[in-house]
Enzyme design. Structure first.
Site, PDB file in Angstrom:
ATOM      1  N   CYS A   1       0.848  -1.197   0.000  1.00 38.00           N
ATOM      2  CA  CYS A   1       0.000   0.000   0.000  1.00 38.00           C
ATOM      3  C   CYS A   1       0.884   1.248   0.000  1.00 38.00           C
ATOM      4  O   CYS A   1       0.566   2.235  -0.681  1.00 38.00           O
ATOM      5  CB  CYS A   1      -0.928   0.018   1.209  1.00 38.00           C
ATOM      6  SG  CYS A   1      -2.388  -1.030   1.036  1.00 38.00           S
TER       7      CYS A   1
ATOM      8  N   ASP B   1      10.695  -6.596  -8.331  1.00 41.18           N
ATOM      9  CA  ASP B   1      10.877  -7.187  -7.007  1.00 41.18           C
ATOM     10  C   ASP B   1      12.247  -6.779  -6.466  1.00 41.18           C
ATOM     11  O   ASP B   1      13.242  -6.757  -7.197  1.00 41.18           O
ATOM     12  CB  ASP B   1      10.771  -8.716  -7.100  1.00 41.18           C
ATOM     13  CG  ASP B   1      10.585  -9.366  -5.737  1.00 41.18           C
ATOM     14  OD1 ASP B   1       9.511  -9.941  -5.511  1.00 41.18           O
ATOM     15  OD2 ASP B   1      11.510  -9.291  -4.900  1.00 41.18           O
TER      16      ASP B   1
ATOM     17  N   ASN C   1       1.323 -16.348  -4.377  1.00 45.94           N
ATOM     18  CA  ASN C   1       1.382 -17.143  -3.163  1.00 45.94           C
ATOM     19  C   ASN C   1       0.257 -16.720  -2.233  1.00 45.94           C
ATOM     20  O   ASN C   1      -0.059 -15.530  -2.136  1.00 45.94           O
ATOM     21  CB  ASN C   1       2.737 -16.949  -2.468  1.00 45.94           C
ATOM     22  CG  ASN C   1       3.892 -17.449  -3.321  1.00 45.94           C
ATOM     23  OD1 ASN C   1       3.770 -18.455  -4.017  1.00 45.94           O
ATOM     24  ND2 ASN C   1       5.011 -16.737  -3.300  1.00 45.94           N
TER      25      ASN C   1
ATOM     26  N   THR D   1       4.525 -13.797   1.944  1.00 48.40           N
ATOM     27  CA  THR D   1       5.203 -12.996   2.973  1.00 48.40           C
ATOM     28  C   THR D   1       4.689 -11.559   3.035  1.00 48.40           C
ATOM     29  O   THR D   1       4.812 -10.910   4.067  1.00 48.40           O
ATOM     30  CB  THR D   1       6.729 -12.970   2.740  1.00 48.40           C
ATOM     31  OG1 THR D   1       7.006 -12.400   1.466  1.00 48.40           O
ATOM     32  CG2 THR D   1       7.316 -14.374   2.816  1.00 48.40           C
TER      33      THR D   1
ATOM     34  N   HIS E   1      -0.619  -9.946  -4.881  1.00 43.97           N
ATOM     35  CA  HIS E   1       0.341  -9.609  -5.932  1.00 43.97           C
ATOM     36  C   HIS E   1       0.593 -10.811  -6.812  1.00 43.97           C
ATOM     37  O   HIS E   1       0.621 -11.939  -6.335  1.00 43.97           O
ATOM     38  CB  HIS E   1       1.662  -9.093  -5.356  1.00 43.97           C
ATOM     39  CG  HIS E   1       2.287  -9.980  -4.324  1.00 43.97           C
ATOM     40  ND1 HIS E   1       1.837 -10.027  -3.022  1.00 43.97           N
ATOM     41  CD2 HIS E   1       3.309 -10.852  -4.397  1.00 43.97           C
ATOM     42  CE1 HIS E   1       2.569 -10.885  -2.328  1.00 43.97           C
ATOM     43  NE2 HIS E   1       3.470 -11.423  -3.142  1.00 43.97           N
TER      44      HIS E   1
HETATM   45  P1  5GP Z   1       5.472 -13.254  -1.429  1.00 46.31           P
HETATM   46  O1  5GP Z   1       6.553 -13.927  -0.633  1.00 46.31           O
HETATM   47  O2  5GP Z   1       4.451 -12.610  -0.529  1.00 46.31           O
HETATM   48  O3  5GP Z   1       4.841 -14.129  -2.473  1.00 46.31           O
HETATM   49  O4  5GP Z   1       6.194 -12.133  -2.264  1.00 46.31           O
HETATM   50  C1  5GP Z   1       6.599 -10.912  -1.708  1.00 46.31           C
HETATM   51  C2  5GP Z   1       7.682 -10.361  -2.602  1.00 46.31           C
HETATM   52  O5  5GP Z   1       7.817  -9.002  -2.306  1.00 46.31           O
HETATM   53  C3  5GP Z   1       9.056 -11.016  -2.404  1.00 46.31           C
HETATM   54  O6  5GP Z   1       9.488 -11.571  -3.643  1.00 46.31           O
HETATM   55  C4  5GP Z   1       9.925  -9.851  -1.924  1.00 46.31           C
HETATM   56  O7  5GP Z   1      11.235  -9.887  -2.455  1.00 46.31           O
HETATM   57  C5  5GP Z   1       9.166  -8.636  -2.410  1.00 46.31           C
HETATM   58  N1  5GP Z   1       9.310  -7.458  -1.595  1.00 46.31           N
HETATM   59  C6  5GP Z   1       9.198  -7.365  -0.233  1.00 46.31           C
HETATM   60  N2  5GP Z   1       9.363  -6.114   0.177  1.00 46.31           N
HETATM   61  C7  5GP Z   1       9.572  -5.360  -0.944  1.00 46.31           C
HETATM   62  C8  5GP Z   1       9.818  -3.968  -1.155  1.00 46.31           C
HETATM   63  O8  5GP Z   1       9.863  -3.150  -0.231  1.00 46.31           O
HETATM   64  N3  5GP Z   1       9.994  -3.572  -2.435  1.00 46.31           N
HETATM   65  C9  5GP Z   1       9.954  -4.443  -3.477  1.00 46.31           C
HETATM   66  N4  5GP Z   1      10.145  -3.934  -4.702  1.00 46.31           N
HETATM   67  N5  5GP Z   1       9.716  -5.761  -3.318  1.00 46.31           N
HETATM   68  C10 5GP Z   1       9.537  -6.217  -2.064  1.00 46.31           C
HETATM   69 ZN    ZN Z   2      -1.828  -3.264   1.168  1.00 49.76          ZN
END
Ligand code: 5GP
Ligand code: ZN
Length: 112
Positions: free
Chosen positions: A6, A29, A85, A93, A98
């Site tokens: 957000c 990412d 995910n 995470t 997304h």
């Molecule tokens: P999830 O683990 O929820 O499927 O994916 C979260 C993704 O967000 C991860 O691949 C992580 O590297 C990315 N991510 C987490 N924090 C940030 C951020 O502050 N900026 C960007 N550009 N990516 C982020």
């Molecule tokens: Zn949000």
């Protein structure tokens, strides 16, 4: 709301944005797992794909419509992978819906 995506959508945290429209944002990412690794998010906070409901019909369709646009901008005509995910077992995470849009090389099969 204390949600990092957000904050990125609001411009409060910087990101390398590749695409933006009224409903969606796509940005690189921070820890890419593939040569091209972009996240496509709705600007609206939806916690995960498990939380998508009828009221999200417009934003959900816009999110899917953004995928080929982002892929085109990133020259992924040889193909790519879209992953979302969900929850603890899905390895989520960041609890803001997304799509990971991953490509830039031939990816290994992933199941399980
Ligand atoms: P999830 O683990 O929820 O499927 O994916 C979260 C993704 O967000 C991860 O691949 C992580 O590297 C990315 N991510 C987490 N924090 C940030 C951020 O502050 N900026 C960007 N550009 N990516 C982020
Ligand atoms: Zn949000």
């Amino acid at each position: 709301m204390d949600c990092i995506f957000c904050k990125i959508a609001a411009g409060e945290i910087p990101a390398k944005v590749v695409y933006e429209d009224e409903f969606c944002l796509a940005f690189h990412d921070v820890a890419p797992q593939t040569p091209v690794h972009v996240l496509v998010i709705p600007k609206q906070h939806i916690p995960s794909a498990a939380h998508v409901a009828e009221e999200h019909a417009e934003v959900a369709s816009k999110l899917l419509l953004a995928v080929p646009k982002v892929a085109g901008l990133l020259s992924l005509e040889d193909g790519f992978r879209v992953v979302t995910n969900v929850g603890e077992n899905g390895g989520q995470t960041v609890h803001h819906l997304h799509f990971h849009l991953m490509g830039g090389k031939k990816l290994a099969a992933v199941m399980g």
